[in-house]
Design an enzyme around this catalytic site. Structure first.
Site, PDB file in Angstrom:
ATOM      1  N   ARG A   1      -0.534   5.998  -0.517  1.00  0.00           N
ATOM      2  CA  ARG A   1       0.900   5.939  -0.225  1.00  0.00           C
ATOM      3  C   ARG A   1       1.216   6.689   1.071  1.00  0.00           C
ATOM      4  O   ARG A   1       2.134   6.328   1.795  1.00  0.00           O
ATOM      5  CB  ARG A   1       1.729   6.464  -1.403  1.00  0.00           C
ATOM      6  CG  ARG A   1       3.224   6.221  -1.268  1.00  0.00           C
ATOM      7  CD  ARG A   1       3.992   6.568  -2.544  1.00  0.00           C
ATOM      8  NE  ARG A   1       4.045   5.464  -3.493  1.00  0.00           N
ATOM      9  CZ  ARG A   1       5.015   4.541  -3.555  1.00  0.00           C
ATOM     10  NH1 ARG A   1       6.032   4.593  -2.732  1.00  0.00           N
ATOM     11  NH2 ARG A   1       4.967   3.574  -4.450  1.00  0.00           N
TER      12      ARG A   1
ATOM     13  N   GLU B   1      12.817   9.489  -5.374  1.00  0.00           N
ATOM     14  CA  GLU B   1      11.991  10.097  -4.343  1.00  0.00           C
ATOM     15  C   GLU B   1      12.556  10.007  -2.925  1.00  0.00           C
ATOM     16  O   GLU B   1      12.430  10.965  -2.152  1.00  0.00           O
ATOM     17  CB  GLU B   1      10.596   9.453  -4.357  1.00  0.00           C
ATOM     18  CG  GLU B   1       9.784   9.771  -5.589  1.00  0.00           C
ATOM     19  CD  GLU B   1       8.611   8.821  -5.752  1.00  0.00           C
ATOM     20  OE1 GLU B   1       8.859   7.610  -5.932  1.00  0.00           O
ATOM     21  OE2 GLU B   1       7.464   9.274  -5.684  1.00  0.00           O
TER      22      GLU B   1
END
Lengths: 453, 802
Positions: free
Chosen positions: B310, B752
């Protein structure tokens, strides 16, 4: 030890209490009052905050490092007791709901109790009042909005506690410095507990068994603050919030440094005597007091003596204190205020200093006539910068003198590297603080806390 | 309709009165036992002897277990079975659990746990990037590489080159509630209460440890006192320990870590070292960029591969990179095993490209916002959505940890660079929803950026000691689990005959307001007041095979699953009632707490009773899987994300140039939550995310000594932001847009993305330090006061003193 106190308005009488049982464990394990949370078990997060009322009024305290005997005669209020008898919410509780002040909710009871206590006292400096409560979810903004919204609301009658009259509980809980002197002389190996903000961690973190212990909190004669024309005198059991209050007029920079020292909760418990006697090289009071020319007053039995404060600190972990001797008071001469205290830490509020520099430089007609400069965090003990002082005294109060004096720091200090700061940063910051003192003295803006967008 | 209304958190009245129950607050049966781990004191080596006599003899101790005493799997790993519950003899870090104490109280267990007499053969630990590379100590066979075009050539031909290497520190989660679990044995089965983001993972690990099928283990999670990723896999050890001890003793067993133990034992955010080399034309257009990521993974694999992936996937952030090559090394070290933390690697990758942009703007003398805008992706325009290819059938092992993000994915072919060109990411995904051009314009205006930038320049010219800085940074964050099969969710909804609704889904509540949002969905589907919906604890017996509440996916996935369940019941009710009234089912209206069929109007309760009497089921499951996604992590190609969430922030700071002390003065944020399900909750996520992100990059410093001892293992030494660290002026607004994709009520994930808005604070510090000298400040993260001080010296070209 048998003790009596009020819990949410009800009298509690406990027999044979374990003297180092914490209020938090007792609330959660024995009473089933699980609203009060354990977040860190060392007084740094505030999740366990309760309100304790005694003769000095209502205060927020961390219940995780508060031993049961410290409560004798006092009134404790937990988050369960912030709510009224018919379930009505305290205004702070309702505001926390309305302003979205809780997310995960775990820190919330502690915040609520800090707010209940500060609201009861009419305090509106919320950033300071809430500095001892950590929240990881909200970013604090909605919590402060909630606190602001209740400023003008009346204090609910059900949270107005009063201390209760009690008998002396035990010889280990002396009622005066004379009683303390007597019992400590008989048990010189006993652990003295003033506010338990340090000793508490010996129990909760080091898991030490302390026996015997002597609690100082009922020695009211050790709580005196005396300001005369010649002298300022603090009894050893003066807590840091009262200390700060007393210093606000006399030495405002010292008072401001104390505002950043730990948190409201810890300062309510922490005492000036404890901060000196434990001999920590990073205690913030000793450098300030040394810069003020303080004298420490010690007592053993009926024998009293005084030492210049810097001489009390002999080496790391070693102080000039005999077995059975205790700190009775500290005093310093009245003087025109030239003191500046610079506390350097990773976080402004509630952090232990990497360096704490205290400067007291007297200038007459452009010449330095007196310089007392002391540091915490720069050596194994709180230490004066003797060489730096010598470079300043009798010199013109000029940039050139400052530059020369900066070079002397290397002779006074060989700081260490640890998790708070590197040695070179410590040394350089110490020099920078002298520079700051000089520039501040000449009216330059040097305090990042005084700047706004 | 309750959707889109700014309702308080459903549990707020419980939070503020202290009646919200966390694992450690659950009343336990008489005789409940308490657990603590004995921990290793060396970073690397082997146990040569272990004498637990004193432990066993300590007050209150009932049982002491070591690895050999474990009846079945000694494994709490969420990925490749490399994480034993208790050391099998090998020591991998200081703080590794080596034995388990079962005692009559929490304190008794803690005290006894320190009495182990353990001898070791100590080896030299691997603690740094250099040491790990020298020893080739890594996870996976070699670095992962994602590439688009020919970055080397593009950089070689560019007008301006920027290159550097810098460090990004890790981060302790510091959830206020420490890890905790409680296991209650029952007729051979086990009920586990766990403070976990991933009940199914707990269920699976406990079942393996007890040697029973998953149906013999039930896991319940009502709420956590914060998670932030730290409770995705790190709760496994406590739950398994409790279950094993509960089975062995027949008693309920509880375990919670003391704060110091929690910080010493559990994983944190991955620290990264990033090297970059990037070429720009004279107008600030990026021509190509090379990134080298060194991810510090700690001793066990845990979720490190998808975390590091990621980070690579966010190495573009908001910028169209014509040529890019990202090489990622996942280094194995003798420290805590780094784990999931809000952003899951994305923040580190994003800091990398933002550093490149900041550096280039400094070197080219172009306004940093302007330079960024010139490199943005093309604005949103409709592009043809590709349908995913037919999914290949594979045959997973049912005993594997399939619901973990650490699950092993089926292999694929090695990487070939993607062609350059198009509005595509370095991993070949078309960016079709890019709204940052408009958001940036709006934020620059509302924050008065250019006027303030000029005022700051003036301030800096007039002040010697206190300097100010200002910076803008954007966020583009990909939403979906990159392990595609995790993008599914289930729900269970009951309507009782009195019209009250019982709601359950696979998501867990950690403070983010998921339960409230999902309840708002349910209330809206039935047209009833929110009070009629009861939100219940996450329970593996109600909804099975759930994914972790992670990747910001909670509302997207569970909201849709709940909607599906509600709609199933609503449709059944409509069909039955329509038939009774000779009406068309589609004409039945559910609104305002009532059901209307033509002229007939019933309260929802009356309708429910009628439907029950008509012998129609008022209970349904709901299921959802995210469409359109396909991803090959080995090739680094595909569409890993259903959509992107966006945000932008402007932060102003002040620094003391004498000591480096610094603070945030003002922050303005515009954040894209799509059509918000609950604006109050979403703004709470943005405010909290920003402060947590700014904390990561400023005061939060993890320090290990040269033996691998974590020196910052308590709040006394590890400094998360306190109350006064939030910006003095803090303006947060939501971007009023709808998700282009068909998410629940067109909302967007918000857990997030706002964390990375905190990068603007770090960049503002860089801007302020840059005002002190001529060189690019080259700050590392976190920019503590000491790091700012170092940066000032560096920019002044005078490393020997300020």
């Amino acid at each position: 030890m048998n003790i009596t106190f009020l819990l949410n308005g009800e009298t509690v009488a406990l027999k044979d209490v374990d003297p180092t049982a914490t209020l938090l464990d007792w609330l959660r394990d024995d009473c089933g009052l699980t609203g009060t949370k354990e977040g860190c078990n060392e007084g740094d997060c505030g999740a366990c905050t309760v309100m304790v009322t005694d003769e000095d009024g209502a205060r927020a305290l961390n219940s995780c490092i508060l031993f049961l005997p410290q409560l004798h005669g006092k009134a404790v209020r937990t988050v369960e007791g912030a709510t009224g008898p018919n379930g009505e919410m305290h205004p702070a509780q309702q505001a926390m709901v309305d302003f979205h002040g809780s997310q995960c909710g775990f820190c919330t009871p502690g915040f609520v109790m800090s707010m209940v206590a500060s609201h009861a006292n009419g305090a509106t400096d919320h950033d300071t009042q809430l500095a001892g409560n950590l929240c990881r979810c909200t970013g604090y903004a909605p919590i402060v909005r909630a606190a602001e919204s209740v400023e003008d609301q009346p204090v609910p009658v059900w949270v107005r506690d009063a201390p209760i009259a009690t008998e002396a509980a035990s010889p280990n809980l002396p009622e005066s410095s004379d009683e303390l002197a007597a019992i400590y002389e008989r048990h010189p190996s006993a652990t003295l507990i003033a506010g338990a903000t340090d000793v508490g961690l010996w129990v909760t973190k080091q898991l030490r068994e302390l026996d015997p212990v002597i609690f100082l909190n009922r020695c009211d004669d050790l709580k005196e603050i005396l300001v005369t024309d010649d002298e300022v005198h603090f009894g050893a059991m003066v807590d840091m919030n009262r200390m700060s209050e007393a210093l606000t007029e006399l030495h405002p920079s010292y008072a401001e440094m104390i505002r950043r020292y730990a948190s409201v909760q810890v300062r309510h418990a922490a005492t000036i005597g404890g901060n000196i006697a434990n001999g920590s090289p990073i205690g913030d009071n000793p450098p300030a007091l040394i810069a003020l020319g303080a004298t420490l007053h010690l007592r053993k039995g009926n024998t009293r003596r005084s030492v210049v404060l810097e001489d009390f600190f002999i080496d790391y972990g070693k102080q000039d204190r005999a077995l059975g001797e205790f700190v009775e008071a500290v005093s310093f001469p009245r003087q025109a205020d030239r003191l500046k205290c610079y506390k350097l830490s990773k976080r402004f509020d509630q952090d232990i200093s990497a360096v704490c520099g205290c400067f007291n430089v007297v200038v007459e007609n452009g010449t330095v006539t007196q310089a007392r400069i002391a540091f915490g965090g720069m050596a194994g003990i709180p230490k004066r910068a003797g060489t730096v002082e010598a470079e300043l005294v009798d010199q013109p109060w000029s940039q050139k003198t400052i530059e020369k004096a900066k070079l002397a720091f290397d002779k006074d200090f060989t700081p260490m590297t640890d998790m708070r700061a590197s040695a070179s940063y410590r040394l350089d910051s110490a020099k920078a603080m002298l520079e700051r003192y000089f520039r501040e003295d000449h009216g330059e803006l040097t305090n990042v806390l005084e700047v706004s967008a | 309709m309750s959707v889109a209304s700014p309702m308080p958190h459903d549990a707020a009245p419980l939070h503020v009165t202290g009646t919200a129950r966390y694992v450690d607050d659950i009343p336990t049966p008489k005789g409940t036992l308490h657990l603590a781990f004995g921990l290793s004191s060396i970073p690397k080596g082997r146990i040569t002897s272990m004498d637990l006599t004193d432990v066993k003899a300590a007050d209150g101790v009932v049982m002491v277990l070591a690895a050999d005493d474990l009846p079945f799997a000694n494994d709490v790993s969420p990925s490749i079975h490399d994480e034993p519950l208790l050391s099998d003899g090998v020591i991998n870090y200081i703080g590794q659990p080596i034995f388990l104490v079962v005692a009559s109280s929490h304190q008794a267990a803690r005290k006894a746990a320190r009495l182990g007499n353990v001898h070791y053969a100590e080896e030299t630990p691997i603690l740094t990037v250099e040491e790990a590379l020298a020893a080739d100590s890594r996870f996976e066979e070699g670095p992962r590489i994602y590439a688009k075009g020919d970055a080397e050539t593009a950089i070689a031909n560019a007008h301006c080159l920027v290159e550097d290497t810098f460090e990004i520190g890790g981060q302790e989660h510091f959830y206020l509630e420490g890890q905790a679990a409680l296991a209650l044995p029952n007729e051979g089965d086990m009920l586990v209460h766990s403070s976990t983001q991933h009940p199914t993972e707990i269920q699976h690990k406990v079942a393996d440890a007890l040697g029973v099928p998953m149906n013999a283990v039930r896991v319940e999670t009502r709420r956590m006192g914060g998670g932030f990723g730290g409770k995705e896999s790190q709760g496994n050890a406590l739950a398994v320990a409790c279950a094993v001890a509960a089975k062995a003793t027949g008693k309920a067993c509880k375990m919670r870590y003391d704060r110091d133990d929690d910080m010493i034992i559990t994983g944190k955010r991955h620290a990264f070292r990033i090297s970059y080399r990037a070429g720009f034309d004279k107008d600030g257009h990026i021509q190509g960029v090379l990134f080298l990521h060194y991810a510090m993974c700690g001793w066990a694999q845990d979720l490190s591969l998808p975390v590091a992936d990621r980070a690579m996937l966010h190495s573009d952030n908001a910028y169209l990179l014509p040529h890019a090559r990202i090489e990622s090394h996942r280094l194995k070290t003798n420290t805590q095993s780094a784990t999931a933390f809000r952003g899951f690697g994305g923040p580190q990758g994003m800091v990398g490209i933002e550093r490149v942009m900041d550096h280039a703007a400094f070197e080219l003398g172009i306004d940093p916002v302007e330079l960024r805008r010139r490199n943005y992706y093309e604005p949103a325009h409709r592009t043809e959505d590709r349908e995913p290819d037919e999914e290949p059938l594979n045959h997973p092992d049912p005993h594997e940890d399939l619901t973990s993000r650490g699950a092993v994915e089926t292999g694929a072919n090695p990487t070939r660079p993607l062609p350059s060109g198009g509005n595509t990411t370095p991993y070949g995904m078309e960016v079709s929803d890019f709204v940052l051009h408009e958001m940036t314009d709006a934020l620059l205006k509302s924050s008065d950026y250019f006027a303030r930038k000029a005022a700051i320049a003036k301030w800096n010219a007039e002040n010697n000691v206190i300097k100010k800085g200002i910076a803008f940074s954007p966020v583009k964050f990909g939403i979906s689990f990159t392990l595609t099969h995790l993008n599914q969710a289930g729900a269970l909804v009951h309507v009782y005959q009195d019209g009250s609704v019982h709601l359950n889904h696979g998501g867990t509540e950690m403070g983010q307001g998921l339960f409230q949002k999902v309840a708002q969905v349910a209330a809206s589907r039935f047209g009833i007041p929110l009070e009629m919906v009861k939100i219940t604890a996450t329970d593996t017996a109600k909804v099975p095979n759930t994914s972790a509440t992670a990747a910001s996916s909670g509302s997207d996935l569970n909201g849709m699953a709940v909607k599906a369940a509600c709609d199933t019941i609503r449709d059944r009710m409509a069909i039955y009632l329509a038939e009774r009234h000779q009406a068309d089912p589609t004409s039945v209206i559910f609104a305002d707490g009532h059901v209307e069929i033509g002229k007939n109007r019933y309260s929802f309760a009356e309708a429910a009773a009628m439907v029950y009497q008509g012998r129609v089921s008022l209970s349904a499951t709901g299921y959802y899987k995210t469409p359109k996604i396909e991803w090959d992590r080995i090739k680094g190609q595909g569409r890993p994300f259903y959509y992107f969430a966006y945000g932008a922030a402007v932060t102003e700071v002040a620094i003391d140039t004498l000591t480096g002390e610094n603070r945030i003065l003002r922050t303005d944020i515009l954040h894209d939550a799509g059509a918000s399900l609950n604006p109050a909750i979403d703004i709470g996520q943005v405010e909290g995310g920003y402060v947590q992100g700014a904390g990561w990059l400023t005061t939060e410093e993890l320090v290990w000594d040269d033996r691998g001892n974590l020196r910052t293992h308590a709040p006394s030494t590890y400094k998360i932001p306190a109350c006064s660290d939030r910006p003095d002026i803090f303006n947060v607004a939501l971007w009023n847009g709808k998700n282009r994709e068909e998410t629940i009520y067109r909302s967007k994930a918000v857990g997030e993305p706002p964390f990375m808005l905190g990068i603007s604070a770090w960049l503002a510090l860089s801007n302020a330090v840059g005002a002190c000298g001529d060189k690019y400040p080259a700050l590392n993260a976190p920019a503590t006061a000491e790091e700012v001080w170092r940066g000032i010296k560096f920019t002044r070209g005078n490393p020997d003193g300020i």
